[in-house]
Enzyme design. Structure first.
Site, PDB file in Angstrom:
ATOM      1  N   CYS A   1      -6.460  49.300   3.809  1.00 24.11           N
ATOM      2  CA  CYS A   1      -7.803  49.290   3.236  1.00 24.11           C
ATOM      3  C   CYS A   1      -7.850  48.728   1.824  1.00 24.11           C
ATOM      4  O   CYS A   1      -8.846  48.817   1.154  1.00 24.11           O
ATOM      5  CB  CYS A   1      -8.429  50.674   3.285  1.00 24.11           C
ATOM      6  SG  CYS A   1      -7.583  51.860   2.262  1.00 24.11           S
TER       7      CYS A   1
ATOM      8  N   SER B   1      -3.822  55.137   6.338  1.00 18.33           N
ATOM      9  CA  SER B   1      -4.412  53.889   5.871  1.00 18.33           C
ATOM     10  C   SER B   1      -3.725  53.541   4.561  1.00 18.33           C
ATOM     11  O   SER B   1      -3.666  54.370   3.648  1.00 18.33           O
ATOM     12  CB  SER B   1      -5.916  54.043   5.683  1.00 18.33           C
ATOM     13  OG  SER B   1      -6.441  52.843   5.186  1.00 18.33           O
TER      14      SER B   1
ATOM     15  N   ARG C   1       0.838  -1.212   0.000  1.00 18.53           N
ATOM     16  CA  ARG C   1       0.000   0.000   0.000  1.00 18.53           C
ATOM     17  C   ARG C   1       0.864   1.250   0.000  1.00 18.53           C
ATOM     18  O   ARG C   1       1.719   1.398   0.857  1.00 18.53           O
ATOM     19  CB  ARG C   1      -0.891   0.005   1.248  1.00 18.53           C
ATOM     20  CG  ARG C   1      -1.545  -1.333   1.547  1.00 18.53           C
ATOM     21  CD  ARG C   1      -2.234  -1.340   2.901  1.00 18.53           C
ATOM     22  NE  ARG C   1      -3.357  -0.423   2.964  1.00 18.53           N
ATOM     23  CZ  ARG C   1      -4.018  -0.142   4.074  1.00 18.53           C
ATOM     24  NH1 ARG C   1      -3.634  -0.688   5.228  1.00 18.53           N
ATOM     25  NH2 ARG C   1      -5.019   0.700   4.064  1.00 18.53           N
TER      26      ARG C   1
ATOM     27  N   ARG D   1      -7.890   8.159   9.278  1.00 17.34           N
ATOM     28  CA  ARG D   1      -7.353   9.507   9.013  1.00 17.34           C
ATOM     29  C   ARG D   1      -8.441  10.509   9.363  1.00 17.34           C
ATOM     30  O   ARG D   1      -9.614  10.132   9.476  1.00 17.34           O
ATOM     31  CB  ARG D   1      -6.943   9.651   7.553  1.00 17.34           C
ATOM     32  CG  ARG D   1      -8.112   9.437   6.613  1.00 17.34           C
ATOM     33  CD  ARG D   1      -7.695   9.449   5.170  1.00 17.34           C
ATOM     34  NE  ARG D   1      -8.647   8.661   4.392  1.00 17.34           N
ATOM     35  CZ  ARG D   1      -8.433   8.212   3.176  1.00 17.34           C
ATOM     36  NH1 ARG D   1      -7.296   8.445   2.577  1.00 17.34           N
ATOM     37  NH2 ARG D   1      -9.351   7.521   2.537  1.00 17.34           N
TER      38      ARG D   1
ATOM     39  N   TYR E   1      -5.516  47.816  12.157  1.00 14.63           N
ATOM     40  CA  TYR E   1      -6.720  47.169  11.626  1.00 14.63           C
ATOM     41  C   TYR E   1      -6.576  46.899  10.130  1.00 14.63           C
ATOM     42  O   TYR E   1      -5.822  47.585   9.437  1.00 14.63           O
ATOM     43  CB  TYR E   1      -7.973  48.000  11.885  1.00 14.63           C
ATOM     44  CG  TYR E   1      -8.027  49.328  11.167  1.00 14.63           C
ATOM     45  CD1 TYR E   1      -8.488  49.423   9.855  1.00 14.63           C
ATOM     46  CD2 TYR E   1      -7.632  50.499  11.806  1.00 14.63           C
ATOM     47  CE1 TYR E   1      -8.538  50.638   9.202  1.00 14.63           C
ATOM     48  CE2 TYR E   1      -7.676  51.721  11.158  1.00 14.63           C
ATOM     49  CZ  TYR E   1      -8.133  51.789   9.839  1.00 14.63           C
ATOM     50  OH  TYR E   1      -8.167  52.990   9.195  1.00 14.63           O
TER      51      TYR E   1
ATOM     52  N   MET F   1      -1.774   6.879  -6.241  1.00 20.10           N
ATOM     53  CA  MET F   1      -0.941   5.684  -6.289  1.00 20.10           C
ATOM     54  C   MET F   1      -1.735   4.532  -5.700  1.00 20.10           C
ATOM     55  O   MET F   1      -2.473   4.704  -4.748  1.00 20.10           O
ATOM     56  CB  MET F   1       0.335   5.926  -5.504  1.00 20.10           C
ATOM     57  CG  MET F   1       1.284   6.790  -6.305  1.00 20.10           C
ATOM     58  SD  MET F   1       2.513   7.585  -5.303  1.00 20.10           S
ATOM     59  CE  MET F   1       1.568   8.712  -4.358  1.00 20.10           C
TER      60      MET F   1
ATOM     61  N   HIS G   1     -12.767  46.964 -11.551  1.00 18.27           N
ATOM     62  CA  HIS G   1     -14.072  47.459 -11.107  1.00 18.27           C
ATOM     63  C   HIS G   1     -15.022  46.309 -10.782  1.00 18.27           C
ATOM     64  O   HIS G   1     -15.628  46.259  -9.706  1.00 18.27           O
ATOM     65  CB  HIS G   1     -14.671  48.360 -12.190  1.00 18.27           C
ATOM     66  CG  HIS G   1     -16.025  48.899 -11.836  1.00 18.27           C
ATOM     67  ND1 HIS G   1     -17.191  48.295 -12.275  1.00 18.27           N
ATOM     68  CD2 HIS G   1     -16.399  49.934 -11.067  1.00 18.27           C
ATOM     69  CE1 HIS G   1     -18.222  48.970 -11.791  1.00 18.27           C
ATOM     70  NE2 HIS G   1     -17.773  49.977 -11.055  1.00 18.27           N
TER      71      HIS G   1
ATOM     72  N   GLY H   1      -6.327   8.604  -5.046  1.00 16.99           N
ATOM     73  CA  GLY H   1      -6.321   8.008  -6.370  1.00 16.99           C
ATOM     74  C   GLY H   1      -5.010   8.134  -7.127  1.00 16.99           C
ATOM     75  O   GLY H   1      -4.929   7.783  -8.300  1.00 16.99           O
TER      76      GLY H   1
END
Ligand code: ADP
Ligand code: MG
Ligand code: MG
Length: 866
Positions: free
Chosen positions: A826, A759, A91, A332, A846, A102, A450, A100
């Site tokens: 901003c 800003s 495995r 898992r 901020y 290996m 825009h 998917g």
């Protein structure tokens, strides 16, 4: 150096070395769960082999042989002999699950002789079922002979003998095996009879599959490094195909779609490996197992619970039952929808399995985006044609009929139809059409064009820069490769992925507000910077507050100059020939804007609101074709030639680098004066009515200290007069500037002397720093990404090395002048999680982003702060 680890030697922390599957098999073994014994060949062995194939014969070979010997001792079976037959599965398993990519080989070790012994020891049907599966998987994984080719032969033979394989006689089984083996010969190879040869070849094939084209593409797509390699797990087989008290299944410990705390999954009796997913027979729901094999079911429930408690998360478990005895073959953390992600995280906190902090860290900001926008049904999307890809400008998913104009959008909408507005680019004139559209698609433009900015603001899904589309707005056609689409054709838009599909795809909407609110309230407790909103319409401001904005970081004022009545007054102002005309136009504009600001303050109340004074170049307000010029001239009682002449005067080669922002404020101070008058008239009125408001006036596009000082000077005079006029003591307000030019960053210490706040306008700052037009980057950013010249669109995620350094420099300089100066962001990157982490590091106060990005930004801010 150790190349092989037995399951009892590893732990779940060893994912990089043992792969996810191997590390969890080891962990489960350590926990005492019934895992068939086995060992893991490390990912490092894989890389060594891929670099230098002789490594296998030189070193790895003898270690594998030794491990097999040990496995024989442990299982008390033999891998090569005819008694007590040991078979193994091979495995693959990398550190990151690569679905998917290996494959797995089961029943390895069987051959023409051993299948006979196994038949004697068990049953003939069982032994041959195992053998033909081995041939099929081995041929597929090791030699690339497609599984279907084997299936075709099996079906042919079943037809020939008029029975299913389960009823084959020995000679019929033998014929099938011969036919399978012949398929190997036809492909210029043969099936190795020696179990050891089988094992070596299978191991090498899994190693090599790491460099499959598919695997590479998958890793590129998910940003998984190519140097990790895959591990190979060699595990003794248990058999779900040994009768009706045997079976195999896949179960999630909670519902992966809703998050409900209840086992969810399926099993098949008398089946092996992938039979459950392959859809050969219809599996039964896991509940049914309780009736059929109650002991195995009870065991499963117990182990599922142990695993959840141990991993502290919902598990996706693969199991097999052999003659009533349960074995766990894989676990898992299970994949799940956004809705389930949220519910499970909150439930786990309630159950005391994880802390609030862990819940906040566990959920990705993208998950939050999916919770507030619709997404396409995952299954349905596989049945439609992908038409083209563009930039994921605004998340969400929608289907509708194609329209090319704002008018048509409104007309169709009035008829109750859903529309997708498709254009080369949008402009402020398209706004009404954009509002009624389910989605917006443009063939040009970038992440801050825009269309992108407006769509994000409205929470409408949008793709920009979809360069594969040739949009002909006149003929009303879209050409994309050989396809031609016209008005009314159905299109589905995935704004989160930037993908455009033909036809209709159903969407899934999540309404789980309360859970989201709760999670975000936990997030806020950790946040070290605030999240404000870029919003200006009453509707957007309301949305922003509802989504938890702590203030408005950017209220643009351009929209207050558009609309038929207003633009006329603006034009009157621009074309004025005497004081009287100027006064008239300004008075009208003042009345309009005063009302606008009054409504805005009413929504925002005592939260701070940054209002940016007029920014765009003048010529954006002027008519463009002659018919319009004539009409305007008539309305304003002027000669068309005069209007035309003035327009020519205002024409600029490069308007975005032209007469705009504070430059306009300096040459036409009456406009900025009118704007602050409108702001303070309404602010004062609201204050008199008993409210608190907190305006922050922002001056755009400053590059010189003197520009700021000059504009600030006359604004302060104006404001002082307004307070006097209203006979009112001034209340607190601020005047600051937008930092959006590289020069402004360099002289930030000087600008800080005159600014109450900064800003950063990262859209323009990125545009000006790179010299990339933000409206044209869509043309080449994908080519840049393909060639790895740039991996990110800098308008989407901050360019930390360039623009980021400039910002950092400016912040440091500004705080040398004013230690506690309020500094915000901003631009669009203000809502981007990666960029937010950087902003926190450099001490930004901020970030501000469009309303629909606020929830994800709140989470990202918390995660960056923890
Ligand atoms: P994938 O990564 O594709 O899920 P796995 O390695 O998990 O591949 O193998 C797929 C299935 O094969 C498992 O779910 C299990 O049903 C079966 N399988 C793998 N190893 C064994 C084993 N040792 N005994 C029985 N069945 C096995
Ligand atoms: Mg599996
Ligand atoms: Mg700007």
């Amino acid at each position: 150096e150790k190349l092989i680890y037995f399951f009892k030697e590893g732990r779940s922390e060893d994912k990089e070395l043992l792969g996810g599957k191997g590390a969890n098999l080891a962990e489960m073994t350590r926990l005492g769960l019934p895992v068939p014994p086995g060992f893991t060949v490390t990912t490092e062995s894989c890389m060594k082999y891929l670099e230098e194939p002789s490594f296998f014969e030189r070193s790895l070979r003898k270690d594998i042989l030794k491990a097999i010997k040990n496995l024989e001792v442990e299982t008390k079976k033999s891998f090569t002999g005819d008694e007590k037959i040991l078979l193994v599965s091979v495995r693959s398993g990398a550190a990151f699950s690569m679905p998917g990519m290996m494959d797995t080989i089961l029943n390895l070790g069987l051959n023409d002789l051993r299948v006979q012994s196994l038949a004697r020891l068990t049953s003939m049907d069982f032994a041959f079922d195992c053998y033909r599966r081995l041939l099929q998987m081995f041929g597929d994984v090791v030699y690339g002979i497609h599984k279907d080719k084997f299936n075709v032969r099996l079906q042919k033979m079943e037809k020939q003998f008029s029975k299913t394989m389960a009823d084959f006689q020995e000679n019929e089984h033998l014929q099938l095996i011969e036919s399978f083996k012949a398929l190997f010969i036809e492909n210029d190879t043969f099936f190795p009879q020696d179990p050891i040869d089988q094992l070596f070849e299978a191991t090498k094939a899994v190693f090599k599959s790491w460099n499959n084209h598919r695997a590479k593409v998958y890793r590129d797509m998910h940003e998984i490094p190519h140097h990790l390699g895959t591990a190979v797990n060699i595990q003794s087989m248990v058999f779900g195909n040994s009768g009706n008290d045997s079976g195999t299944g896949v179960v999630f410990t909670r519902n992966p779609a809703t998050g409900e705390n209840k086992l969810f999954g399926e099993f098949l009796l008398n089946a092996q490996g992938e039979d459950v997913v392959a859809g050969i027979r219809t599996p039964e729901s896991i509940e049914a197992l309780q009736q059929i094999l109650p002991e195995a079911y009870a065991d499963f429930k117990r182990y599922a619970n142990i695993l959840e408690q141990h991993y502290k998360d919902m598990q996706d478990i693969e199991f097999t039952i052999e003659n009533g005895e349960l074995f766990i073959l894989q676990t898992r953390n299970g994949k799940r929808t956004a809705k389930a992600t949220l519910k499970i995280a909150l439930d786990l906190v309630n159950e005391g399995l994880i802390t609030k902090k862990e819940a906040v860290l566990r959920i990705s900001p993208e998950t939050i985006d999916q919770l507030i926008h619709p997404i396409f049904d995952v299954k349905a999307i596989q049945n439609v044609e992908l038409l083209a890809e563009g930039l994921p400008a605004s998340p969400g998913a929608a289907t509708g009929e194609i329209v090319f104009t704002s008018e048509k959008a409104k007309e169709y909408r009035a008829l109750g139809k859903k529309v997708i507005l498709v254009r080369q680019e949008t402009s402020p004139e398209d706004i009404e059409g954009m509002i009624v559209s389910e989605a917006i698609v443009t063939s040009r433009g970038g992440m801050t064009s825009h269309a992108a900015v407006v769509a994000r603001g409205m929470g409408t899904c949008c793709i920009t820069g979809c360069e594969a589309l040739t949009v002909n707005e006149e003929l009303k056609t879209i050409t994309c490769r050989e396809r031609i689409l016209t008005e009314g054709d159905l299109l589905s838009v995935d704004g989160s992925a930037g993908r455009l599909y033909l036809g209709e795809v159903p969407t899934v909407v999540v309404e789980n507000d309360q859970n989201l609110q709760l999670l975000l309230s936990w997030a806020d407790d950790y946040a070290e910077l605030q999240v404000r909103a870029n919003a200006e319409t009453v509707q957007d401001l309301k949305k922003a507050i509802e989504f938890g904005a702590t203030g408005i970081g950017l209220a643009r004022t351009e929209h207050m100059f558009f609309g038929e009545e207003r633009v006329l007054e603006m034009r009157r102002l621009i074309l004025a020939e005497n004081k009287q005309e100027i006064k008239l136009a300004l008075e009208k504009l003042l009345t309009f804007q005063q009302e606008d600001f009054y409504q805005m303050f009413q929504v925002v109340k005592d939260k701070p609101m940054v209002i940016r004074l007029l920014d765009p170049p003048m010529h954006e307000f002027l008519p463009h074709d002659f018919k319009e010029i004539k009409q305007l001239a008539a309305k304003l009682d002027k000669y068309p030639s005069m209007v035309e002449e003035q327009m020519k005067r205002l024409q600029e080669t490069n308007p975005m680098l032209g007469h705009r922002g504070c430059r306009l404020g300096i040459t036409e101070p009456q406009i900025y004066q009118m704007q602050v008058e409108a702001i303070f008239n309404s602010a004062i009125q609201l204050t008199k009515e008993g409210n608190t408001v907190f305006p922050e006036i922002m001056i755009p596009l400053v590059a010189e200290k003197e520009e700021l000082a000059y504009v600030k000077g006359f604004l302060m005079d104006t404001i002082e007069n307004i307070f006097k006029k209203h006979q009112m003591e001034p209340f607190p307000y601020e005047i600051g500037t937008m930092i959006e030019l590289p020069r402004a960053c360099i002289i930030a210490d000087q600008l800080a002397q005159d600014a109450d706040f900064f800003s950063f306008g990262t859209n323009d700052l990125t545009q000006m720093t790179y010299g990339f037009s933000r409206d044209d980057i869509g043309k080449f950013i994908n080519s840049y990404k393909e060639r790895s010249i740039m991996t990110q669109d800098p308008f989407q995620t901050l360019d930390q090395n360039g623009v980021g350094e400039l910002i950092k420099f400016a912040v440091t300089k500004a705080r040398q002048t004013k230690e506690n100066m309020m500094i915000g962001i901003c631009g669009e990157v203000g809502g981007d999680p990666k960029s937010i982490a950087f902003f926190r590091k450099i001490g930004i106060d901020y970030v501000s982003c469009s309303p629909y990005r606020i929830p994800a930004a709140r989470l990202a801010v918390a995660q960056a702060s923890i």
